[in-house]
Design a protein around this motif. Structure first.
Motif, mmCIF file in Angstrom:
data_model
loop_
_atom_site.group_PDB
_atom_site.id
_atom_site.type_symbol
_atom_site.label_atom_id
_atom_site.label_comp_id
_atom_site.label_asym_id
_atom_site.label_seq_id
_atom_site.Cartn_x
_atom_site.Cartn_y
_atom_site.Cartn_z
ATOM 1 N N ALA A 42 0.762 -1.240 -0.108
ATOM 2 C CA ALA A 42 0.084 -0.058 -0.063
ATOM 3 C C ALA A 42 0.932 1.354 -0.065
ATOM 4 C CB ALA A 42 -0.807 0.046 1.273
ATOM 5 N N ARG A 43 0.469 2.556 -0.445
ATOM 6 C CA ARG A 43 0.835 3.646 -0.413
ATOM 7 C C ARG A 43 0.584 4.470 0.767
ATOM 8 N NH1 ARG A 43 3.452 5.788 -4.344
ATOM 9 N NH2 ARG A 43 2.732 4.206 -5.970
ATOM 10 N N LEU A 44 1.449 5.161 1.471
ATOM 11 C CA LEU A 44 1.010 5.921 2.652
ATOM 12 C C LEU A 44 0.732 7.279 2.092
ATOM 13 C CD1 LEU A 44 1.078 6.679 5.735
ATOM 14 C CD2 LEU A 44 3.475 7.118 5.471
ATOM 15 N N VAL A 56 -3.178 4.566 4.445
ATOM 16 C CA VAL A 56 -2.640 3.949 3.388
ATOM 17 C C VAL A 56 -3.588 3.672 2.417
ATOM 18 C CG1 VAL A 56 -0.640 3.223 4.720
ATOM 19 C CG2 VAL A 56 -2.775 1.807 4.467
ATOM 20 N N TRP A 58 -4.514 1.497 -1.643
ATOM 21 C CA TRP A 58 -4.184 0.560 -2.678
ATOM 22 C C TRP A 58 -5.510 0.302 -3.563
ATOM 23 C CZ3 TRP A 58 -5.490 -0.542 2.376
ATOM 24 C CH2 TRP A 58 -6.572 -1.519 2.718
ATOM 25 N N GLU A 62 -8.524 1.218 1.096
ATOM 26 C CA GLU A 62 -7.621 2.177 2.098
ATOM 27 C C GLU A 62 -8.012 1.939 3.535
ATOM 28 O OE1 GLU A 62 -8.902 6.269 1.268
ATOM 29 O OE2 GLU A 62 -10.239 6.098 3.086
ATOM 30 N N GLN A 74 5.481 10.162 2.970
ATOM 31 C CA GLN A 74 4.275 10.226 2.507
ATOM 32 C C GLN A 74 4.648 10.018 1.244
ATOM 33 O OE1 GLN A 74 1.789 13.002 4.075
ATOM 34 N NE2 GLN A 74 0.948 13.616 2.254
ATOM 35 N N GLU A 77 5.542 3.578 -0.982
ATOM 36 C CA GLU A 77 4.714 2.130 -0.652
ATOM 37 C C GLU A 77 5.698 1.407 0.246
ATOM 38 O OE1 GLU A 77 4.850 0.069 -4.177
ATOM 39 O OE2 GLU A 77 2.915 1.012 -4.948
ATOM 40 N N THR A 78 4.704 0.650 0.891
ATOM 41 C CA THR A 78 5.248 -0.284 2.108
ATOM 42 C C THR A 78 4.228 -1.265 2.318
ATOM 43 O OG1 THR A 78 5.877 -0.172 4.463
ATOM 44 C CG2 THR A 78 3.865 1.005 4.099
#
Length: 323
Positions: A42-44, A56, A58, A62, A74, A77-78
């Motif tokens: 997912a992306r912060l 986050v 995706w 979210e 910010q 991705e993580t």
């Protein structure tokens, strides 16, 4: 002896622990449902450092993340791990909750917590229906469950699932009988998270007996408070997925659409099947072309969808072209 049964249905997987003609415990997992333990990338998209949280996102979802992942800026991705699925509520949907995934984690679905079981095909005898599957869905949709001398009223709230007990029995007797019925319903309907049970006001001995009944009938793990002087007891069960009332009552059109497809793949007769239902249910089916393709493959016949605004959302039916 109780036996677990599993159906890999169109749009959802169903599991039920059956004892004779009774469903003791049930689960529904819609396809693509996020459950606790799922790891995804997912992306912060937002940071709230004052709360130690962030958001986050995706493709398709979210979540609220806590704690903030160390060293992730910010926009980056993580990997995250689902700790609670998203919960649909009127006017106030709850985001899913996640936490930073372990360094050695790999993307993939979490443990669906489905037991070793007998797999049922749509061509097998309908053992779920024989044990009351439709009645269980009705209980989940309405929140109304009768027991000898009384009834439960199950309500979904933003804070918890509330179970009110009412009936014609003497208060002490009703309190104990209601506690037993509530414990069985919690198990049957896969209700987890925070649960409140409002027992009829009664004496200390009956409060103790009601609490003992809950402990005897509700499998661990769970925590509960004592029954207070107002007859209220709170239970907390680990939350890995949405309860059946949350799936059925809060996602009505999709849930009833999948239930109609279940009936259709078991419908007798020859030739085209006509599925007639409330327009919202028909729209839900039309919105998932893979569902109609799967149904046609399973029954070896074409299908036709017919909306009928006069029907209740739960009143869909199936008719074969040649009975």
């Amino acid at each position: 002896m109780p036996e677990w049964l599993i159906e890999h249905g169109i749009g959802e997987t169903r599991a039920a622990l059956i004892d004779g003609d009774t469903i003791l415990e049930a689960r529904i997992l819609p396809d693509g449902e996020l459950i606790a333990g799922t790891v995804l990338r997912a992306r912060l998209v937002a940071r709230m450092p004052e709360r130690g949280q962030g958001i986050v996102a995706w493709a398709g979802g979210e979540a609220l993340i806590a704690p903030l992942p160390a060293g992730v800026t910010q926009g980056a991705e993580t990997l995250v791990e689902i700790t609670r699925p998203a919960i649909s509520e009127p006017g106030k949907p709850k985001r899913a909750r996640v936490r930073p995934a372990r360094p050695d984690a790999h993307e993939g679905a979490g443990d669906a917590d489905l037991p070793d079981a007998t797999i049922l095909r749509h061509t097998d005898a309908d053992r779920l229906e024989a044990a009351g599957w439709s009645e269980l869905l009705e209980e989940a949709a309405t929140g109304q469950i009768a027991f000898p001398g009384g009834a439960l009223d199950i309500a979904l709230t933003p804070a918890m699932t509330l179970i009110d007990i009412d009936g014609t029995l003497a208060p002490s007797t009703l309190s104990i009988a209601g506690a037993k019925a509530a414990a069985r319903a919690i198990r049957r309907l896969d209700i987890t998270g925070s649960i409140g049970i409002d027992l009829p006001g009664t004496d200390k001995a009956a409060r103790t007996a009601a609490a003992d009944a809950i402990d005897a009938l509700l499998p661990q793990p769970f925590e509960r408070t004592a029954v207070n002087g107002f007859g209220f007891v709170q239970i907390v069960r680990p939350r890995r997925r949405r309860s059946i009332p949350e799936i059925v009552a809060m996602d009505g059109a999709l849930s009833h659409a999948r239930a109609l497809l279940r009936r259709a793949e078991r419908s007798p007769g020859i030739g085209e099947r006509v599925l007639t239902a409330h327009p919202a249910v028909i729209a839900a089916i039309e919105g998932h072309p893979a569902w109609t393709a799967a149904l046609q493959q399973r029954i070896g016949a074409s299908i036709a969808l017919r909306p009928d605004p006069a029907l209740a959302i739960s009143a869909g039916h199936v008719q074969a072209r040649h009975a």
